[in-house]
Design a protein around this motif. Sequence first.
Motif, short mmCIF file in Angstrom:
data_model
loop_
_atom_site.label_atom_id
_atom_site.label_comp_id
_atom_site.label_asym_id
_atom_site.label_seq_id
_atom_site.Cartn_x
_atom_site.Cartn_y
_atom_site.Cartn_z
N ILE A 1 0.82 -1.22 0.00
CA ILE A 1 0.00 0.00 0.00
C ILE A 1 0.86 1.28 0.00
CG2 ILE A 1 -1.94 -1.17 1.08
CD1 ILE A 1 -1.17 0.29 3.71
N LYS A 2 2.17 1.07 -0.05
CA LYS A 2 3.13 2.18 -0.11
C LYS A 2 2.98 3.14 1.07
CE LYS A 2 3.49 1.73 -5.09
NZ LYS A 2 3.40 0.33 -5.00
N SER A 3 2.86 2.55 2.26
CA SER A 3 2.72 3.36 3.48
C SER A 3 4.07 3.96 3.85
CB SER A 3 2.22 2.48 4.63
OG SER A 3 2.17 3.23 5.81
N THR A 4 4.05 5.22 4.23
CA THR A 4 5.28 5.90 4.63
C THR A 4 5.39 6.04 6.14
OG1 THR A 4 4.19 8.04 4.38
CG2 THR A 4 5.43 7.20 2.47
N ILE A 5 4.36 5.59 6.84
CA ILE A 5 4.38 5.65 8.31
C ILE A 5 4.32 4.24 8.88
CG2 ILE A 5 3.33 7.95 8.42
CD1 ILE A 5 0.67 6.51 9.09
N PRO A 6 4.91 4.03 10.05
CA PRO A 6 4.83 2.71 10.67
C PRO A 6 3.38 2.40 11.07
CG PRO A 6 6.33 4.17 11.90
CD PRO A 6 5.69 4.97 10.83
N LEU A 7 2.98 1.14 10.90
CA LEU A 7 1.62 0.72 11.24
C LEU A 7 1.67 -0.21 12.45
CD1 LEU A 7 0.45 -0.20 7.62
CD2 LEU A 7 0.00 1.92 8.86
N ASP A 8 0.73 -0.01 13.38
CA ASP A 8 0.67 -0.95 14.51
C ASP A 8 0.05 -2.26 14.04
OD1 ASP A 8 -2.19 -0.85 14.80
OD2 ASP A 8 -1.99 1.01 15.93
N TYR A 9 0.23 -3.31 14.81
CA TYR A 9 -0.20 -4.65 14.38
C TYR A 9 -1.71 -4.76 14.19
CZ TYR A 9 4.49 -6.48 14.74
OH TYR A 9 5.81 -6.71 14.54
N SER A 10 -2.49 -4.06 15.01
CA SER A 10 -3.95 -4.12 14.84
C SER A 10 -4.37 -3.57 13.49
CB SER A 10 -4.64 -3.33 15.96
OG SER A 10 -4.42 -3.94 17.19
N LYS A 11 -3.76 -2.49 13.09
CA LYS A 11 -4.07 -1.89 11.78
C LYS A 11 -3.53 -2.77 10.66
CE LYS A 11 -3.89 2.57 11.41
NZ LYS A 11 -5.29 2.91 11.33
N LYS A 12 -2.33 -3.33 10.83
CA LYS A 12 -1.72 -4.16 9.80
C LYS A 12 -2.55 -5.40 9.50
CE LYS A 12 2.82 -4.85 9.82
NZ LYS A 12 4.25 -4.91 10.18
N ILE B 1 -5.81 -5.83 9.86
CA ILE B 1 -7.01 -5.43 9.12
C ILE B 1 -6.66 -5.16 7.66
CG2 ILE B 1 -8.77 -3.63 8.85
CD1 ILE B 1 -9.47 -5.25 11.23
N LEU B 2 -5.61 -4.38 7.44
CA LEU B 2 -5.20 -4.06 6.07
C LEU B 2 -4.79 -5.32 5.31
CD1 LEU B 2 -3.18 -0.78 6.70
CD2 LEU B 2 -5.44 -1.00 5.65
N ASN B 3 -4.07 -6.21 5.99
CA ASN B 3 -3.65 -7.47 5.36
C ASN B 3 -4.85 -8.32 4.95
OD1 ASN B 3 -1.07 -8.52 4.71
ND2 ASN B 3 -0.44 -8.15 6.82
N VAL B 4 -5.82 -8.44 5.83
CA VAL B 4 -7.01 -9.25 5.53
C VAL B 4 -7.79 -8.62 4.36
CG1 VAL B 4 -9.26 -10.00 6.41
CG2 VAL B 4 -7.21 -10.30 7.81
N LEU B 5 -8.01 -7.32 4.41
CA LEU B 5 -8.76 -6.65 3.35
C LEU B 5 -8.02 -6.71 2.02
CD1 LEU B 5 -10.08 -3.51 5.27
CD2 LEU B 5 -11.38 -5.53 4.57
N TYR B 6 -6.73 -6.47 2.04
CA TYR B 6 -5.94 -6.50 0.81
C TYR B 6 -5.93 -7.91 0.23
CZ TYR B 6 -2.25 -5.32 -2.48
OH TYR B 6 -1.53 -5.11 -3.62
N THR B 7 -5.74 -8.89 1.09
CA THR B 7 -5.71 -10.29 0.65
C THR B 7 -7.06 -10.69 0.07
OG1 THR B 7 -4.03 -10.80 2.30
CG2 THR B 7 -5.25 -12.67 1.40
N GLN B 8 -8.14 -10.26 0.72
CA GLN B 8 -9.48 -10.55 0.21
C GLN B 8 -9.64 -10.00 -1.21
OE1 GLN B 8 -12.61 -8.41 2.19
NE2 GLN B 8 -14.22 -9.54 1.14
N ASN B 9 -9.17 -8.79 -1.43
CA ASN B 9 -9.28 -8.20 -2.76
C ASN B 9 -8.46 -8.95 -3.80
OD1 ASN B 9 -11.09 -6.16 -2.10
ND2 ASN B 9 -9.47 -4.78 -1.44
#
Length: 151
Positions: free
Chosen positions: A7-18, A20-28
């Motif tokens: 997702i080309k994130s420039t900021i560190p992501l905490d595990y809870s956010k990661k 969610i993003l991983n599941v949604l991205y993988t689903q897509n």
Amino acid sequence: MKIEDEIKSTIPLDYSKKIILNVLYTQNVINDKFNEVLKPYDLSGEQYNVLRILRGQKGNPANMCVIQERMLAKTSNTTRLVDKLLLKDLVTRNVCPENRRKIEVLITPKGLGILKVLDPKVVEHENHFSKNLNSEELIQLNLLLEKYRNQ
């Protein structure tokens, strides 16, 4: 590739956010590949899901409530999906003789035929996404996703 790179994130992501993003991205990613499998048959993922539900009825009709309960995407418009399948002659729809307010839906031989052709392609699609994991990892991932979802 890490989700931050995807997702080309420039900021560190905490595990809870990661997660969610991983599941949604993988689903897509999975849905996009699955839609490629279904496209030659002029089916959406939701329409395919309805056909699978009806095949699971083993020749018995299902009413709209039964179909809706079993849908993966609970927000799907079941009536619209059945209407589209009806236009393609993949299902039939009749009024229930015992309760005229109830609509019964059956898969047609044509619908069963499409599923028979799609079955090995769907298995291949599923295996494609599992190939990087061994049996223990697949079991663990499944258990973790169920635990994560059932809060």
